[in-house]
Design an enzyme around this catalytic site. Structure first.
Site, mmCIF file in Angstrom:
data_model
loop_
_atom_site.group_PDB
_atom_site.id
_atom_site.type_symbol
_atom_site.label_atom_id
_atom_site.label_comp_id
_atom_site.label_asym_id
_atom_site.label_seq_id
_atom_site.Cartn_x
_atom_site.Cartn_y
_atom_site.Cartn_z
ATOM 1 N N ALA A 147 0.831 -1.200 0.000
ATOM 2 C CA ALA A 147 0.000 0.000 0.000
ATOM 3 C C ALA A 147 0.867 1.252 0.000
ATOM 4 O O ALA A 147 1.815 1.359 0.772
ATOM 5 C CB ALA A 147 -0.922 0.007 1.219
ATOM 6 N N CYS A 148 0.548 2.169 -0.898
ATOM 7 C CA CYS A 148 1.184 3.477 -0.884
ATOM 8 C C CYS A 148 0.090 4.528 -1.009
ATOM 9 O O CYS A 148 -1.099 4.199 -0.991
ATOM 10 C CB CYS A 148 2.226 3.621 -1.990
ATOM 11 S SG CYS A 148 1.563 3.630 -3.666
ATOM 12 N N ASP A 149 0.459 5.766 -1.141
ATOM 13 C CA ASP A 149 -0.531 6.832 -1.111
ATOM 14 C C ASP A 149 -1.523 6.723 -2.259
ATOM 15 O O ASP A 149 -2.728 6.818 -2.066
ATOM 16 C CB ASP A 149 0.182 8.187 -1.154
ATOM 17 C CG ASP A 149 -0.755 9.332 -0.849
ATOM 18 O OD1 ASP A 149 -1.577 9.184 0.065
ATOM 19 O OD2 ASP A 149 -0.667 10.378 -1.508
#
Length: 596
Positions: A392-394
């Site tokens: 998960a990233c932004d």
């Protein structure tokens, strides 16, 4: 000490809130970035000054920027809050500000899209449980239409003029700053904010809407070059490749390819966090690049996504001068960033520390500051409960996709069958058996989004020693989903296949519809609600599409045998009961009696 800790906590909370706001804004734009690129290419190719002038095809550009792009943004914003229904109401509401304004209404769409989703969600929560049987579709359709109409009228008379005025002020202010050559100062704030994972908030939430307004008038805008410029990051990575130490030096060449050609800027963030003095490098590089762009009149047709030199050149307007000015700006930024980084790295007399050691030390310090003990990947996964891994990233598109690809390859080579995917933090769903891998700066947000998942924070998605720890643990405790599914199966009284249900967890009952059976699912939901009222019990009951199901054990799905099989093959955590007759009160009474 206590005051210092409290101040640090407040700063962290503020940063997290800003990241969430930026994520919400960018999540309305990024899913539709293909449409933005299509509009940019249409204008670059077919307008009178384009590569292939065509008066007829050029007519497509204006409706796209006026109607299509804002409506897509609004739909995405409403859908994030209340599914497809919220997206529709958000789009209806946004038509009001579009028609009531004479500029591309992106800011209005970002406001009214989520507002429409929020309004219809609140309406459904209050009204749907009290709708009489047989009136569900009538009430639902008219409520969406009426609420959307009211918001569109409000948008036309109130919100549209306000947003137009504010947008005009902002555009005038930006034009003035550009005219007096102060726009480079923006990079003093942009470059550090990128390292704190606010890049999407800045680019998609602020610069892109203003840039589109400017490009619609002038044919190009420098605002599209402020954040995506790959020059500052390229300079830092080149310096590490030549003058770095240990793993940072050896991994830098690969990072250059990913950052400069692939456009994933997040790859160089850990290198700067290792040596905070390098903030000066990217700030100076960014200021130099923007100064060069401004002096040479550089600009792009649309926002490049990702921030790759390839994307930037594709969005550059026709003309040798335009290409030269863009390339000179990128080159100047890279050279200045490289020279400052070179001085900092060559003067650095600290003992050689590997990237892995820096990550471990940072994680230890963060754990001590929070008063918690952080387990390493081996200890966390020892129970063998992980069956799905999500990076998960932004935005869920760049660095997380890269990390997922690396670990997916390791999982495949190890002969494991765990799913490895990537997503935006805002799209994470809390569920058992989930392992979330994210970057240190985003770990707090991921933990709040999925408190029941296993979390592993890494400093660098490109090269983390924790990947091997995860693989080792998964190989040690490899539990097949086939055995779990077989153990969970049971037989109903009529002999049809059913699945074991823990009624104590159930908080919501779902009926699933497809395009061809919306009506039957609605009738089944009404029948169940009627039986629920007779039993004097209250529980949320929804009629949803398959792609709107929330894969959590708190959700109980009532479905036919064939639908249940289809759902079980796609979702591993929600609970299912096979119902022979979806309109049978007697069957529902047995189920309701077991609900808490």
């Amino acid at each position: 000490m206590e005051a210092t800790a409290n101040n640090s906590k407040k700063k962290t909370l503020l940063k997290t809130r800003v990241q969430r706001l930026g994520s919400a804004l960018s999540n309305m734009v990024l899913p539709n970035i293909g449409a933005f690129i299509a509009w940019g290419l249409m204008t670059a190719l077919f307008i009178p000054t384009g590569w292939l002038p065509n008066a007829d095809l050029a007519k497509i550009g204006t409706p796209m920027v006026t109607y299509l792009l804002p409506l897509l943004i609004a739909y995405s914003g409403g859908k994030a809050i209340a599914g497809h229904r919220g997206g529709v109401v958000g789009a209806i509401a946004t038509m009001g500000v579009i028609v009531g304004a004479n500029i591309p209404m992106f800011i209005g769409a970002m406001a009214l899209g989520p507002l429409g989703g929020w309004c219809i969600k609140k309406w459904d929560d209050k009204v749907q449980p009290h709708i009489r049987q047989g009136f569900e579709m009538l009430v639902n359709n008219f409520s969406a239409g009426i609420i959307g109409m009211i918001l569109a009228i409000i948008g036309f008379y109130a919100i549209g003029p306000v947003v137009s005025t504010v947008s005009g002020w902002l555009a005038t202010g930006v034009d003035y700053i550009i005219s007096i050559h102060l726009i480079p100062l923006a990079n003093i704030f942009i470059e550090p904010a990128k390292i704190l994972f606010l890049n999407n908030a800045i680019n998609q939430g602020i610069l892109t809407p203003l840039g589109i307004q400017a490009a619609a008038k002038a044919g190009k805008s420098i605002l599209f070059l402020l954040e995506p410029n790959p020059g500052p990051g390229l300079g830092v990575l080149l310096a590490f490749a030549l003058f770095g130490k240990g793993n940072a030096k050896s991994s830098a060449p690969g990072a250059i390819i990913i950052q400069f050609l692939g456009g994933i800027h997040e790859i160089y963030f850990p290198y700067i966090l290792m040596k905070p003095m390098l903030f000066l490098s990217v700030i100076a590089g960014g200021v130099t690049g923007t100064f060069t762009f401004n002096m040479l009149g550089a600009g792009l047709k649309a926002s490049p996504s990702p921030g790759s030199i390839i994307s930037i050149l594709l969005m550059t307007p026709k003309g040798l001068g335009n290409f030269v000015s863009v390339l000179l700006g990128v080159t100047a930024a890279a050279v200045v960033s490289f020279l400052i980084s070179m001085v900092i790295l060559r003067r650095d007399k600290t003992p050689e520390v590997s990237l892995e050691d820096s990550q471990a030390q940072l994680q230890s310090m963060k754990s001590d500051a929070k008063g918690t003990s952080t387990k390493d990947a081996k200890a966390i996964l020892a129970g063998g409960e992980v069956n799905k891994i999500i990076f998960a990233c932004d935005a869920g598109m760049g660095s997380s996709a890269m990390g997922a690809s690396i670990l997916r390859d390791k999982v495949k080579k190890a002969g494991l069958d765990q799913s490895v995917t990537n997503t935006a933090i805002s799209n994470l769903k809390d569920e058992p058996g989930l392992l979330v891998v994210t970057q240190e700066e985003l770990a707090d947000r991921a933990l709040k989004q999925t408190p029941n998942a296993v979390h592993v924070a890494v400093e660098n998605f490109l090269n983390s020693p924790k990947y091997d720890e995860i693989i080792t643990s998964l190989k040690t405790k490899d539990v097949t989903t086939t055995e779990q599914t077989a153990a969970a199966k049971a037989q109903t009284t009529d002999g049809t296949t059913d699945y074991a249900v823990d009624f104590s967890q159930v908080e919501e009952v779902n009926f699933v519809h497809h395009d061809q059976n919306v009506g039957s699912a609605t009738m089944a939901m009404a029948t169940f609600r009627s039986a629920l009222r007779k039993a004097g019990k209250e529980i949320t009951v929804r009629n949803v599409a398959v792609n709107e199901l929330n894969d959590q054990p708190q959700v109980l799905v009532l479905a036919s045998k064939e639908t249940a099989k289809r759902i079980k093959s796609q979702f591993g955590n929600l609970q299912i009961i096979v119902v022979a007759n979806l309109l049978d009160d007697a069957e529902y009474a047995k189920i309701i009696s077991k609900l808490k």
